[in-house]
Design a protein around this motif. Structure first.
Motif, PDB file in Angstrom:
ATOM      1  N   ASP A   1       0.835  -1.204   0.000  1.00 53.39           N
ATOM      2  CA  ASP A   1       0.000   0.000   0.000  1.00 53.39           C
ATOM      3  C   ASP A   1       0.867   1.251   0.000  1.00 53.39           C
ATOM      4  OD1 ASP A   1      -2.289  -1.583   0.185  1.00 53.39           O
ATOM      5  OD2 ASP A   1      -2.444  -1.369   2.362  1.00 53.39           O
ATOM      6  N   LEU A   2       1.876   1.255   0.852  1.00 55.42           N
ATOM      7  CA  LEU A   2       2.724   2.443   0.970  1.00 55.42           C
ATOM      8  C   LEU A   2       3.573   2.646  -0.279  1.00 55.42           C
ATOM      9  CD1 LEU A   2       3.796   2.299   4.715  1.00 55.42           C
ATOM     10  CD2 LEU A   2       1.985   3.623   3.636  1.00 55.42           C
ATOM     11  N   ASP A   3       4.003   1.584  -0.907  1.00 55.30           N
ATOM     12  CA  ASP A   3       4.718   1.723  -2.187  1.00 55.30           C
ATOM     13  C   ASP A   3       3.809   2.398  -3.214  1.00 55.30           C
ATOM     14  OD1 ASP A   3       7.021   0.576  -1.222  1.00 55.30           O
ATOM     15  OD2 ASP A   3       6.618  -1.412  -2.064  1.00 55.30           O
ATOM     16  N   PHE A   4       2.558   1.976  -3.242  1.00 58.43           N
ATOM     17  CA  PHE A   4       1.576   2.583  -4.152  1.00 58.43           C
ATOM     18  C   PHE A   4       1.445   4.080  -3.870  1.00 58.43           C
ATOM     19  CE2 PHE A   4      -2.766   4.200  -4.310  1.00 58.43           C
ATOM     20  CZ  PHE A   4      -3.124   4.004  -5.630  1.00 58.43           C
ATOM     21  N   ALA A   5       1.191   4.434  -2.615  1.00 61.17           N
ATOM     22  CA  ALA A   5       0.965   5.837  -2.275  1.00 61.17           C
ATOM     23  C   ALA A   5       2.216   6.681  -2.506  1.00 61.17           C
ATOM     24  CB  ALA A   5       0.506   5.941  -0.820  1.00 61.17           C
ATOM     25  N   ARG A   6       3.360   6.161  -2.111  1.00 63.08           N
ATOM     26  CA  ARG A   6       4.605   6.936  -2.267  1.00 63.08           C
ATOM     27  C   ARG A   6       4.932   7.183  -3.734  1.00 63.08           C
ATOM     28  NH1 ARG A   6       6.741   3.875   2.474  1.00 63.08           N
ATOM     29  NH2 ARG A   6       6.922   5.412   4.177  1.00 63.08           N
ATOM     30  N   GLY A   7       4.492   6.286  -4.596  1.00 63.24           N
ATOM     31  CA  GLY A   7       4.734   6.500  -6.020  1.00 63.24           C
ATOM     32  C   GLY A   7       4.122   7.812  -6.510  1.00 63.24           C
ATOM     33  N   PHE A   8       2.949   8.157  -6.001  1.00 69.30           N
ATOM     34  CA  PHE A   8       2.296   9.396  -6.422  1.00 69.30           C
ATOM     35  C   PHE A   8       2.877  10.607  -5.702  1.00 69.30           C
ATOM     36  CE2 PHE A   8      -0.862   6.109  -7.423  1.00 69.30           C
ATOM     37  CZ  PHE A   8      -0.998   6.366  -8.778  1.00 69.30           C
ATOM     38  N   ILE A   9       3.327  10.424  -4.464  1.00 70.73           N
ATOM     39  CA  ILE A   9       4.011  11.516  -3.767  1.00 70.73           C
ATOM     40  C   ILE A   9       5.293  11.872  -4.519  1.00 70.73           C
ATOM     41  CG2 ILE A   9       5.164  12.189  -1.633  1.00 70.73           C
ATOM     42  CD1 ILE A   9       2.106  12.066  -1.399  1.00 70.73           C
ATOM     43  N   GLU A  10       6.042  10.861  -4.945  1.00 69.64           N
ATOM     44  CA  GLU A  10       7.266  11.109  -5.707  1.00 69.64           C
ATOM     45  C   GLU A  10       6.953  11.752  -7.052  1.00 69.64           C
ATOM     46  OE1 GLU A  10       9.092   7.301  -5.897  1.00 69.64           O
ATOM     47  OE2 GLU A  10       9.580   7.254  -3.745  1.00 69.64           O
ATOM     48  N   TRP A  11       5.895  11.301  -7.697  1.00 63.52           N
ATOM     49  CA  TRP A  11       5.502  11.870  -8.991  1.00 63.52           C
ATOM     50  C   TRP A  11       5.174  13.352  -8.854  1.00 63.52           C
ATOM     51  CZ3 TRP A  11       0.815  14.102 -10.373  1.00 63.52           C
ATOM     52  CH2 TRP A  11       0.642  14.368 -11.733  1.00 63.52           C
ATOM     53  N   ASN A  12       4.604  13.746  -7.743  1.00 59.99           N
ATOM     54  CA  ASN A  12       4.164  15.131  -7.572  1.00 59.99           C
ATOM     55  C   ASN A  12       5.320  16.089  -7.317  1.00 59.99           C
ATOM     56  OD1 ASN A  12       2.118  17.012  -7.630  1.00 59.99           O
ATOM     57  ND2 ASN A  12       1.630  16.812  -5.463  1.00 59.99           N
ATOM     58  N   THR A  13       6.435  15.607  -6.775  1.00 58.76           N
ATOM     59  CA  THR A  13       7.679  16.372  -6.610  1.00 58.76           C
ATOM     60  C   THR A  13       7.544  17.627  -5.751  1.00 58.76           C
ATOM     61  OG1 THR A  13       7.464  17.700  -8.669  1.00 58.76           O
ATOM     62  CG2 THR A  13       8.528  15.536  -8.859  1.00 58.76           C
ATOM     63  N   LEU A  14       6.592  17.680  -4.822  1.00 55.89           N
ATOM     64  CA  LEU A  14       6.531  18.803  -3.891  1.00 55.89           C
ATOM     65  C   LEU A  14       7.612  18.636  -2.822  1.00 55.89           C
ATOM     66  CD1 LEU A  14       2.753  19.504  -3.067  1.00 55.89           C
ATOM     67  CD2 LEU A  14       4.333  20.935  -4.372  1.00 55.89           C
ATOM     68  N   SER A  15       8.395  19.679  -2.603  1.00 58.92           N
ATOM     69  CA  SER A  15       9.453  19.607  -1.595  1.00 58.92           C
ATOM     70  C   SER A  15       8.887  19.672  -0.182  1.00 58.92           C
ATOM     71  CB  SER A  15      10.455  20.742  -1.798  1.00 58.92           C
ATOM     72  OG  SER A  15       9.810  22.006  -1.701  1.00 58.92           O
ATOM     73  N   HIS A  16       7.795  20.396  -0.004  1.00 62.45           N
ATOM     74  CA  HIS A  16       7.137  20.526   1.293  1.00 62.45           C
ATOM     75  C   HIS A  16       5.625  20.469   1.080  1.00 62.45           C
ATOM     76  CE1 HIS A  16      11.063  22.446   2.029  1.00 62.45           C
ATOM     77  NE2 HIS A  16      10.926  22.044   3.274  1.00 62.45           N
TER      78      HIS A  16
END
Length: 267
Positions: free
Chosen positions: A198-213
């Protein structure tokens, strides 16, 4: 460093109390920052007197789109720090990302914006159709035969999913997850024990979004096949449902947010 905290305490959110969450957050953040609250319609006129603007539970910007667009343009022109930063690629920038992620083969509910492309979607007895500039399920309809001009609506197969689940992040750090066991009751949430997958799935979109904060919420549904599919990447003003998590989890989230803001203000 003084913060301008943008919220609409009177916004009548369905199944949620925005005001309670923002009263909690501002009471805790005030221990670390000079802070003032303002309505989203007042943010542009007030932001020059503060070191940063934090946009929180201000309701869908669809309800005040012209004022938000003006605030965003003014903040970018003046170099005003806005948290979340205005570089988000998710809901902050509209719904185009659902089309882009579909085209790139990411695990997202398949999405098109032209009824002529219906054959590109998995066959379904019914389709969800919602305005491309919509929010908070405003204008959502279901139909077996999507129609209309290209580019105005998002079209997705109506999926008989098991449940919805949301993953909450501060910067790139996972904080907690909540899920709605009954698909018909989206905001009746319970704590959810996220698996490594689940966390791999979610983190994939966090990384895609590239927000620093920033605060981000990854909303997903559990498809009949068992996989998670992205429903929404909320990176503008995600409601956090902090009243539904244990006190220790809530305190940890607020600590992470405070540290993120300190870091953001010193960049």
């Amino acid at each position: 460093m003084p913060l301008l905290y943008v919220t609409d305490l009177a916004y009548p959110a369905r199944g949620r109390r925005y005001c309670d969450e923002d009263i909690l957050l501002t009471s805790r953040l005030r221990e670390h920052f000079p802070l003032a609250l303002c309505h989203p319609l007042d943010a542009e006129g007030m932001m020059a007197d503060f070191d940063a603007v934090i946009v929180r539970n201000s309701g869908p910007v669809l309800h005040y789109q012209e004022a938000y667009d003006s605030f965003r343009a003014a903040a970018l022109a003046a170099g005003t720090r806005v948290y979340n930063p205005l570089t988000g690629r998710g809901d902050m920038a509209g719904k185009q990302y659902l089309l882009d992620l579909t085209a790139a083969g990411h695990p997202v509910i398949p999405t098109i914006d032209d009824p002529a492309d219906l054959a590109l979607l998995p066959s379904a007895p019914s389709y969800a159709v919602k305005p491309k500039q919509g929010a908070d399920s405003i204008g959502l309809t279901f139909t077996p035969h999507p129609a209309g001009p290209a580019g105005e609506h998002l079209i997705q197969p109506r999926i008989d999913f098991a449940y919805e689940v949301s993953f909450y992040f501060v910067d790139d750090a996972f904080q907690y997850a909540l899920h709605a066991p009954d698909p018909a009751r989206r905001w009746e949430l319970e704590p959810y024990e996220a698996t490594a997958a689940d966390l791999d799935f979610a983190r994939g979109f966090i990384e895609w979004n590239t927000l620093s904060h920033g605060i981000q919420r990854v909303d997903a549904c559990r498809a009949p096949s068992g996989e998670l599919l992205l429903v929404e990447l909320e990176d503008l003003n995600p409601y956090l449902s902090l009243d539904l998590v244990p006190p220790a989890t809530r305190d940890a989230f607020i600590t992470a947010l405070t540290e993120s803001l300190h870091s953001f203000l010193t960049v």
